[in-house]
Motif scaffolding. Structure first.
Motif, PDB file in Angstrom:
ATOM      1  N   ALA A   1       0.815  -1.215   0.000  1.00 24.07           N
ATOM      2  CA  ALA A   1       0.000   0.000   0.000  1.00 24.07           C
ATOM      3  C   ALA A   1       0.850   1.267   0.000  1.00 24.07           C
ATOM      4  CB  ALA A   1      -0.956   0.003   1.189  1.00 24.07           C
ATOM      5  N   ASP A   2       1.988   1.232   0.659  1.00 24.90           N
ATOM      6  CA  ASP A   2       2.820   2.436   0.732  1.00 24.90           C
ATOM      7  C   ASP A   2       3.494   2.770  -0.593  1.00 24.90           C
ATOM      8  OD1 ASP A   2       4.410   0.120   0.937  1.00 24.90           O
ATOM      9  OD2 ASP A   2       5.984   1.200   2.028  1.00 24.90           O
ATOM     10  N   ARG A   3       3.410   1.880  -1.583  1.00 23.23           N
ATOM     11  CA  ARG A   3       4.039   2.111  -2.883  1.00 23.23           C
ATOM     12  C   ARG A   3       3.043   2.552  -3.949  1.00 23.23           C
ATOM     13  NH1 ARG A   3       7.207  -3.322  -3.744  1.00 23.23           N
ATOM     14  NH2 ARG A   3       7.691  -2.337  -5.716  1.00 23.23           N
ATOM     15  N   ARG A   4       1.769   2.699  -3.593  1.00 24.26           N
ATOM     16  CA  ARG A   4       0.740   3.077  -4.555  1.00 24.26           C
ATOM     17  C   ARG A   4       0.592   4.588  -4.625  1.00 24.26           C
ATOM     18  NH1 ARG A   4      -3.723  -0.545  -1.765  1.00 24.26           N
ATOM     19  NH2 ARG A   4      -2.583  -2.478  -1.732  1.00 24.26           N
ATOM     20  N   LEU A   5       0.478   5.116  -5.832  1.00 23.72           N
ATOM     21  CA  LEU A   5       0.172   6.541  -5.993  1.00 23.72           C
ATOM     22  C   LEU A   5      -1.300   6.793  -5.728  1.00 23.72           C
ATOM     23  CD1 LEU A   5       2.154   7.556  -9.200  1.00 23.72           C
ATOM     24  CD2 LEU A   5       2.618   8.216  -6.842  1.00 23.72           C
ATOM     25  N   PHE A   6      -2.151   5.897  -6.229  1.00 24.65           N
ATOM     26  CA  PHE A   6      -3.591   6.024  -6.060  1.00 24.65           C
ATOM     27  C   PHE A   6      -4.253   4.779  -6.621  1.00 24.65           C
ATOM     28  CE2 PHE A   6      -2.436   8.048 -10.078  1.00 24.65           C
ATOM     29  CZ  PHE A   6      -3.234   7.371 -10.979  1.00 24.65           C
ATOM     30  N   ALA A   7      -5.525   4.619  -6.284  1.00 24.39           N
ATOM     31  CA  ALA A   7      -6.379   3.603  -6.903  1.00 24.39           C
ATOM     32  C   ALA A   7      -7.655   4.306  -7.328  1.00 24.39           C
ATOM     33  CB  ALA A   7      -6.702   2.477  -5.923  1.00 24.39           C
ATOM     34  N   THR A   8      -8.109   4.017  -8.539  1.00 24.02           N
ATOM     35  CA  THR A   8      -9.306   4.684  -9.048  1.00 24.02           C
ATOM     36  C   THR A   8     -10.569   3.974  -8.583  1.00 24.02           C
ATOM     37  OG1 THR A   8      -9.237   3.411 -11.101  1.00 24.02           O
ATOM     38  CG2 THR A   8      -8.148   5.561 -11.108  1.00 24.02           C
ATOM     39  N   ALA A   9     -11.550   4.773  -8.244  1.00 23.35           N
ATOM     40  CA  ALA A   9     -12.877   4.243  -7.958  1.00 23.35           C
ATOM     41  C   ALA A   9     -13.540   3.945  -9.302  1.00 23.35           C
ATOM     42  CB  ALA A   9     -13.684   5.260  -7.163  1.00 23.35           C
ATOM     43  N   PRO A  10     -14.519   3.051  -9.332  1.00 26.74           N
ATOM     44  CA  PRO A  10     -15.188   2.720 -10.604  1.00 26.74           C
ATOM     45  C   PRO A  10     -15.800   3.954 -11.263  1.00 26.74           C
ATOM     46  CG  PRO A  10     -15.877   1.222  -8.857  1.00 26.74           C
ATOM     47  CD  PRO A  10     -15.073   2.312  -8.211  1.00 26.74           C
ATOM     48  N   ASP A  11     -15.766   3.966 -12.587  1.00 28.34           N
ATOM     49  CA  ASP A  11     -16.279   5.119 -13.328  1.00 28.34           C
ATOM     50  C   ASP A  11     -17.156   4.655 -14.478  1.00 28.34           C
ATOM     51  OD1 ASP A  11     -13.835   4.124 -14.538  1.00 28.34           O
ATOM     52  OD2 ASP A  11     -13.921   5.840 -15.878  1.00 28.34           O
ATOM     53  N   VAL A  12     -17.812   5.613 -15.118  1.00 30.50           N
ATOM     54  CA  VAL A  12     -18.633   5.377 -16.299  1.00 30.50           C
ATOM     55  C   VAL A  12     -18.088   6.301 -17.381  1.00 30.50           C
ATOM     56  CG1 VAL A  12     -20.946   5.454 -17.305  1.00 30.50           C
ATOM     57  CG2 VAL A  12     -20.651   4.819 -14.887  1.00 30.50           C
ATOM     58  N   VAL A  13     -17.501   5.741 -18.405  1.00 22.24           N
ATOM     59  CA  VAL A  13     -16.819   6.528 -19.429  1.00 22.24           C
ATOM     60  C   VAL A  13     -17.760   7.561 -20.055  1.00 22.24           C
ATOM     61  CG1 VAL A  13     -15.585   6.419 -21.632  1.00 22.24           C
ATOM     62  CG2 VAL A  13     -15.206   4.666 -19.898  1.00 22.24           C
ATOM     63  N   GLY A  14     -17.307   8.816 -20.055  1.00 21.05           N
ATOM     64  CA  GLY A  14     -18.045   9.894 -20.702  1.00 21.05           C
ATOM     65  C   GLY A  14     -19.200  10.476 -19.911  1.00 21.05           C
ATOM     66  N   ASN A  15     -19.416  10.024 -18.665  1.00 22.12           N
ATOM     67  CA  ASN A  15     -20.572  10.483 -17.902  1.00 22.12           C
ATOM     68  C   ASN A  15     -20.168  10.787 -16.464  1.00 22.12           C
ATOM     69  OD1 ASN A  15     -22.986  10.700 -16.401  1.00 22.12           O
ATOM     70  ND2 ASN A  15     -24.071   9.361 -17.831  1.00 22.12           N
ATOM     71  N   ALA A  16     -19.953  12.058 -16.166  1.00 18.85           N
ATOM     72  CA  ALA A  16     -19.516  12.455 -14.826  1.00 18.85           C
ATOM     73  C   ALA A  16     -20.561  12.153 -13.760  1.00 18.85           C
ATOM     74  CB  ALA A  16     -19.184  13.944 -14.808  1.00 18.85           C
ATOM     75  N   PHE A  17     -21.825  12.365 -14.069  1.00 19.26           N
ATOM     76  CA  PHE A  17     -22.872  12.168 -13.077  1.00 19.26           C
ATOM     77  C   PHE A  17     -22.973  10.695 -12.673  1.00 19.26           C
ATOM     78  CE2 PHE A  17     -23.758  16.039 -15.330  1.00 19.26           C
ATOM     79  CZ  PHE A  17     -24.054  16.928 -14.315  1.00 19.26           C
ATOM     80  N   ALA A  18     -22.964   9.796 -13.647  1.00 16.10           N
ATOM     81  CA  ALA A  18     -22.999   8.363 -13.349  1.00 16.10           C
ATOM     82  C   ALA A  18     -21.712   7.923 -12.658  1.00 16.10           C
ATOM     83  CB  ALA A  18     -23.227   7.566 -14.631  1.00 16.10           C
TER      84      ALA A  18
END
Length: 192
Positions: free
Chosen positions: A11-28
């Motif tokens: 964990a100390d070597r990670r820059l970040f982890a992305t949360a799930p996303d929906v391509v092209g849709n900020a609200f979703a």
């Protein structure tokens, strides 16, 4: 989440982890991401929200809930002034800024100069690291040595609605004016 759990010792070597996303849709994306941002942080990893098209219009999120802003979205939105402003705000609040799909010097320069990004990635190295690594290293060297690359960045800012990208129609410049409210007498106000 299971993948992150299996790698908890690192964990100390990670820059970040992305949360799930929906391509092209900020609200979703915000709707899908929010249940995971805290869980990612609880695992000792900085949490990233993937910025998608029109995040600048979404009010359902807070800078306090993320550690990194990951610029995703369509090419048109990613290269828009709105995305660049979001990255500058993120940087000013101390958030890590990462830009995805950076596979050319022009895009690398854009991420560094216009977006003030801390990191970037692309598939170029995945498809032939031995062949493409010298190019990527050259980009970094060229940008660090060529101060003229940092000047005149106006050629890097695009109008996402100029027809080069498949982006939804241009949003209205301003909301239509509201109809004036009817004048009320003092007696009528007292009843409200």
């Amino acid at each position: 989440m299971r993948w992150l759990e299996e790698r908890a010792p690192f964990a100390d070597r990670r820059l970040f982890a992305t949360a799930p996303d929906v391509v092209g849709n900020a609200f979703a994306t915000v709707n899908r991401s929010y249940p995971f941002l805290g869980r990612i942080r609880d695992m000792g990893c900085p949490a990233a929200l993937v910025a998608q098209d029109y995040l600048e219009f979404c009010i359902w999120w807070s800078w306090d809930d993320l550690d990194c802003l990951f610029i995703g979205g369509s090419t048109g939105w990613k290269l828009s002034p709105a995305a660049a402003v979001l990255t500058r705000v993120a940087a000013s609040t101390g958030k890590w800024v990462h830009v995805g799909r950076v596979n050319s010097f022009k895009r690398y320069r854009y991420a560094a100069v216009v977006m003030d990004a801390d990191s970037a990635d692309g598939t170029l190295l995945a498809h032939g690291p031995d062949k493409h690594l010298p190019s990527v290293l050259f980009w970094a060297q060229r940008l660090s040595l060529d101060t003229s690359s940092l000047l005149g960045a106006d050629d890097l800012v695009y109008d996402p609605y100029d027809g080069r990208y498949e982006l939804t129609p241009r949003p209205p410049a301003a909301a239509p004016p509201l109809a004036p409210a009817p004048a009320l007498e003092l007696e009528q106000l007292a009843l409200i």
